[in-house]
Scaffold this active site. Structure first.
Site, PDB file in Angstrom:
ATOM      1  N   ILE A   1       2.996  16.228  -5.461  1.00 16.01           N
ATOM      2  CA  ILE A   1       3.365  17.642  -5.629  1.00 16.01           C
ATOM      3  C   ILE A   1       2.173  18.502  -6.042  1.00 16.01           C
ATOM      4  O   ILE A   1       2.283  19.725  -6.082  1.00 16.01           O
ATOM      5  CB  ILE A   1       4.536  17.834  -6.609  1.00 16.01           C
ATOM      6  CG1 ILE A   1       4.199  17.298  -7.990  1.00 16.01           C
ATOM      7  CG2 ILE A   1       5.809  17.210  -6.049  1.00 16.01           C
ATOM      8  CD1 ILE A   1       5.192  17.721  -9.059  1.00 16.01           C
TER       9      ILE A   1
ATOM     10  N   GLY B   1      -5.735   6.359 -11.317  1.00 13.98           N
ATOM     11  CA  GLY B   1      -4.722   5.851 -12.216  1.00 13.98           C
ATOM     12  C   GLY B   1      -4.699   6.370 -13.629  1.00 13.98           C
ATOM     13  O   GLY B   1      -4.131   5.732 -14.502  1.00 13.98           O
TER      14      GLY B   1
ATOM     15  N   HIS C   1      -0.654   3.322  -8.941  1.00 16.78           N
ATOM     16  CA  HIS C   1      -0.434   4.090  -7.721  1.00 16.78           C
ATOM     17  C   HIS C   1      -1.720   4.240  -6.920  1.00 16.78           C
ATOM     18  O   HIS C   1      -2.820   4.144  -7.451  1.00 16.78           O
ATOM     19  CB  HIS C   1       0.163   5.462  -8.016  1.00 16.78           C
ATOM     20  CG  HIS C   1      -0.618   6.308  -8.965  1.00 16.78           C
ATOM     21  ND1 HIS C   1      -0.660   6.076 -10.323  1.00 16.78           N
ATOM     22  CD2 HIS C   1      -1.386   7.397  -8.761  1.00 16.78           C
ATOM     23  CE1 HIS C   1      -1.419   6.992 -10.911  1.00 16.78           C
ATOM     24  NE2 HIS C   1      -1.874   7.798  -9.979  1.00 16.78           N
TER      25      HIS C   1
ATOM     26  N   HIS D   1      -3.471   6.877  -4.042  1.00 12.93           N
ATOM     27  CA  HIS D   1      -3.447   8.180  -3.386  1.00 12.93           C
ATOM     28  C   HIS D   1      -3.967   8.013  -1.962  1.00 12.93           C
ATOM     29  O   HIS D   1      -5.053   7.456  -1.761  1.00 12.93           O
ATOM     30  CB  HIS D   1      -4.386   9.171  -4.095  1.00 12.93           C
ATOM     31  CG  HIS D   1      -3.976   9.541  -5.473  1.00 12.93           C
ATOM     32  ND1 HIS D   1      -3.253  10.679  -5.750  1.00 12.93           N
ATOM     33  CD2 HIS D   1      -4.193   8.932  -6.662  1.00 12.93           C
ATOM     34  CE1 HIS D   1      -3.057  10.767  -7.053  1.00 12.93           C
ATOM     35  NE2 HIS D   1      -3.611   9.711  -7.633  1.00 12.93           N
TER      36      HIS D   1
END
Length: 132
Positions: free
Chosen positions: A30, A86, A93, A95
């Site tokens: 987001i 991270g 995660h 990206h």
């Protein structure tokens, strides 16, 4: 206390879902660095990506590869870049950031504005091309 990503996985927080299997979830960031910036996460909540078991880390990377290939087909970037930093969320995660031109600069601190309508459109475009 569950991370924001765990809340997203459980559906307690809305997301622009891209793909999901029994161990992973992918969704649009987001606060994107480029249109189509996607996060790939394990459903298992673990803070540091390198604390994942080797098989879990391998599976996450293979999942991210499939998502990136879907992004490449849907968005037609020059290529899709990867960042594993991270620090911003205590949940492992990856990206995936589309690179649209050779001079494009990106980092996790650089953000582009993407409307909610465009985010919905991007999620649909990418999700239709991801083959798990």
């Amino acid at each position: 206390m569950p991370s924001i990503f765990t809340k997203i996985i459980k559906g307690d927080v809305p997301s622009y879902r891209i793909a999901e299997d029994n161990k992973h979830y992918a969704f649009l960031d987001i606060n994107p660095s480029a249109e189509g910036h996607t996060l790939c996460i394990p459903k298992k909540e673990i803070d540091y990506i390198f604390d994942l078991e080797p098989s879990e880390l391998s599976a996450l990377n293979l999942f991210a590869q499939k998502v990136a290939k879907g992004m490449d087909e849907a968005l037609q970037p020059i290529r899709t870049g990867i960042i594993v930093e991270g620090m911003e969320v205590p949940h492992a995660h990856i990206h995936l950031i589309p690179i649209y031109k050779e001079t494009q600069r990106f980092s996790l601190g650089m953000q582009v504005e993407v409307s909610q309508n465009r985010m919905t459109e991007l999620a649909k475009l990418i999700s239709e091309k991801v083959i798990l």
